[in-house]
Design a protein around this motif. Structure first.
Motif, mmCIF file in Angstrom:
data_model
loop_
_atom_site.group_PDB
_atom_site.id
_atom_site.type_symbol
_atom_site.label_atom_id
_atom_site.label_comp_id
_atom_site.label_asym_id
_atom_site.label_seq_id
_atom_site.Cartn_x
_atom_site.Cartn_y
_atom_site.Cartn_z
ATOM 1 N N PHE A 130 0.621 -1.197 0.089
ATOM 2 C CA PHE A 130 -0.336 0.188 0.004
ATOM 3 C C PHE A 130 1.022 1.262 0.694
ATOM 4 N N THR A 131 0.527 2.001 -0.763
ATOM 5 C CA THR A 131 1.483 3.355 -0.774
ATOM 6 C C THR A 131 1.050 4.376 -1.208
ATOM 7 N N HIS A 132 1.214 5.870 -0.513
ATOM 8 C CA HIS A 132 1.249 7.298 -0.758
ATOM 9 C C HIS A 132 1.803 8.173 -1.303
ATOM 10 N N GLY A 133 1.302 8.767 -2.511
ATOM 11 C CA GLY A 133 2.393 9.693 -2.535
ATOM 12 C C GLY A 133 2.086 10.720 -3.801
ATOM 13 N N THR A 134 3.126 11.246 -4.412
ATOM 14 C CA THR A 134 3.030 12.354 -5.508
ATOM 15 C C THR A 134 3.124 11.938 -6.955
ATOM 16 N N VAL A 135 2.730 11.934 -7.713
ATOM 17 C CA VAL A 135 3.464 11.269 -9.198
ATOM 18 C C VAL A 135 4.213 12.121 -10.074
ATOM 19 N N GLU A 136 5.178 11.483 -11.191
ATOM 20 C CA GLU A 136 5.884 12.140 -12.070
ATOM 21 C C GLU A 136 6.142 12.122 -13.148
ATOM 22 N N ILE A 137 4.947 13.007 -14.014
ATOM 23 C CA ILE A 137 4.944 11.854 -16.147
ATOM 24 C C ILE A 137 6.197 11.805 -15.991
ATOM 25 N N LEU A 138 6.629 10.808 -16.515
ATOM 26 C CA LEU A 138 8.579 10.540 -17.148
ATOM 27 C C LEU A 138 7.879 11.176 -18.858
ATOM 28 N N ASN A 139 6.948 10.580 -19.537
ATOM 29 C CA ASN A 139 7.870 11.184 -21.255
ATOM 30 C C ASN A 139 6.303 11.964 -20.939
ATOM 31 N N PRO A 140 6.549 13.587 -20.065
ATOM 32 C CA PRO A 140 5.355 14.670 -21.394
ATOM 33 C C PRO A 140 5.241 14.991 -22.754
ATOM 34 N N GLN A 141 4.203 15.094 -22.808
ATOM 35 C CA GLN A 141 4.203 15.148 -24.580
ATOM 36 C C GLN A 141 4.781 16.418 -24.944
ATOM 37 N N ASP A 142 4.524 17.654 -24.372
ATOM 38 C CA ASP A 142 5.127 18.728 -24.701
ATOM 39 C C ASP A 142 6.276 19.570 -23.590
ATOM 40 N N GLY A 143 7.140 18.311 -22.934
ATOM 41 C CA GLY A 143 8.264 18.646 -22.227
ATOM 42 C C GLY A 143 9.680 17.929 -22.049
ATOM 43 N N GLU A 144 10.379 18.125 -21.242
ATOM 44 C CA GLU A 144 11.370 17.670 -21.107
ATOM 45 C C GLU A 144 11.033 15.924 -20.429
ATOM 46 N N PRO A 145 11.543 14.543 -21.309
ATOM 47 C CA PRO A 145 11.085 13.603 -20.423
ATOM 48 C C PRO A 145 12.429 13.785 -18.661
ATOM 49 N N ALA A 146 12.112 12.466 -18.493
ATOM 50 C CA ALA A 146 12.949 12.535 -17.160
ATOM 51 C C ALA A 146 13.801 11.779 -17.448
ATOM 52 N N ALA A 147 15.264 12.262 -16.882
ATOM 53 C CA ALA A 147 16.464 11.497 -17.595
ATOM 54 C C ALA A 147 16.576 10.318 -17.697
ATOM 55 N N ASP A 148 15.674 9.403 -16.614
ATOM 56 C CA ASP A 148 15.514 8.392 -16.891
ATOM 57 C C ASP A 148 15.089 7.402 -17.513
ATOM 58 N N TRP A 149 14.107 8.254 -18.345
ATOM 59 C CA TRP A 149 13.172 7.523 -19.303
ATOM 60 C C TRP A 149 13.451 6.608 -20.559
ATOM 61 N N PRO A 150 14.912 7.125 -21.412
ATOM 62 C CA PRO A 150 15.277 5.894 -21.767
ATOM 63 C C PRO A 150 15.722 4.772 -22.423
ATOM 64 N N ASP A 151 15.999 4.809 -20.666
ATOM 65 C CA ASP A 151 16.395 2.804 -19.553
ATOM 66 C C ASP A 151 14.948 2.840 -19.791
ATOM 67 N N LEU A 152 13.675 3.513 -18.817
ATOM 68 C CA LEU A 152 12.285 2.759 -18.571
ATOM 69 C C LEU A 152 11.651 2.647 -20.333
ATOM 70 N N LEU A 153 12.224 3.151 -21.026
ATOM 71 C CA LEU A 153 11.547 3.384 -22.493
ATOM 72 C C LEU A 153 11.730 1.628 -22.628
ATOM 73 N N ALA A 154 13.357 1.641 -22.995
ATOM 74 C CA ALA A 154 13.748 0.187 -23.215
ATOM 75 C C ALA A 154 13.608 -0.501 -22.426
ATOM 76 N N TYR A 155 13.283 -1.006 -20.630
ATOM 77 C CA TYR A 155 12.383 -1.447 -19.957
ATOM 78 C C TYR A 155 11.108 -2.015 -20.504
ATOM 79 N N PHE A 156 10.472 -1.288 -20.991
ATOM 80 C CA PHE A 156 8.750 -1.482 -21.203
ATOM 81 C C PHE A 156 8.576 -1.492 -22.234
ATOM 82 N N LYS A 157 9.423 -1.585 -23.285
ATOM 83 C CA LYS A 157 9.146 -1.938 -25.061
ATOM 84 C C LYS A 157 9.853 -3.446 -24.870
#
Length: 176
Positions: free
Chosen positions: A109-136
């Motif tokens: 069980f977790t409560h917290g704040t969210v960060e969008i990792l790949n905003p459509q009109d903005g800079e992605p999170a620094a680790d987004w390329p690694d995460l995207l590779a994992y998800f793909k």
């Protein structure tokens, strides 16, 4: 397990602090004999884990929906369609609660704040390329238009607790 020693240390500190700040009722259910360490938890939460994800509407009403959760680097990561109600909720009110349950064997069980990792009109999170590779790798490279169709989030927890009444059974199952 993808967590660094520092991430495990941070997760363990969060688990300890969350349990110590919990009500006496919760501590009567979840205690040191019925919970997992950070290392055990990351060993159990592998691959995709179905989350019950709660967001809040503009009227302040809770909404719960399912999401594919991936516990990576000691935090939940999840995605949704960019046009989904939960994406609109999170854009306006970036807080969420998530629960992952496996019958009576495990509850996270977790409560917290969210960060969008790949905003459509903005800079992605620094680790987004690694995460995207994992998800793909997990879902397939051509499952979505990864830039247009799906938004991915990281839940930064301020409270997380784990219920695991039979630690030996749970950790043995995850190792088989």
């Amino acid at each position: 397990m993808r967590e660094t020693p520092e991430e495990l240390k941070e997760l363990q500190a969060l688990l300890d602090a969350s349990l110590s700040r919990s009500t006496s009722h919760l501590r009567s259910i979840i205690n040191t004999e019925r919970t997992l360490t950070a290392e055990q938890l990351t060993g159990v939460l592998t691959g995709m884990c179905t989350l019950a994800l709660s967001t809040v509407t503009a009227k302040g009403e809770p909404r719960i929906s399912g999401a594919d959760g991936h516990f990576l680097h000691g935090k939940w990561h999840f995605g949704t369609a960019r046009g989904a109600a939960k994406a609109r909720h999170l854009a306006a009110r970036p807080t969420a609660s998530a629960a992952h349950m496996r019958g009576e064997d495990l509850g996270v069980f977790t409560h917290g704040t969210v960060e969008i990792l790949n905003p459509q009109d903005g800079e992605p999170a620094a680790d987004w390329p690694d995460l995207l590779a994992y998800f793909k790798d997990f879902y397939g490279d051509d499952t979505f238009d990864w830039d247009k169709d799906v938004a991915y989030y990281r839940l930064h927890p301020h409270w997380t607790t784990v219920y695991a009444p039979d630690i030996a059974k749970l950790t043995a199952t995850s190792q088989s």
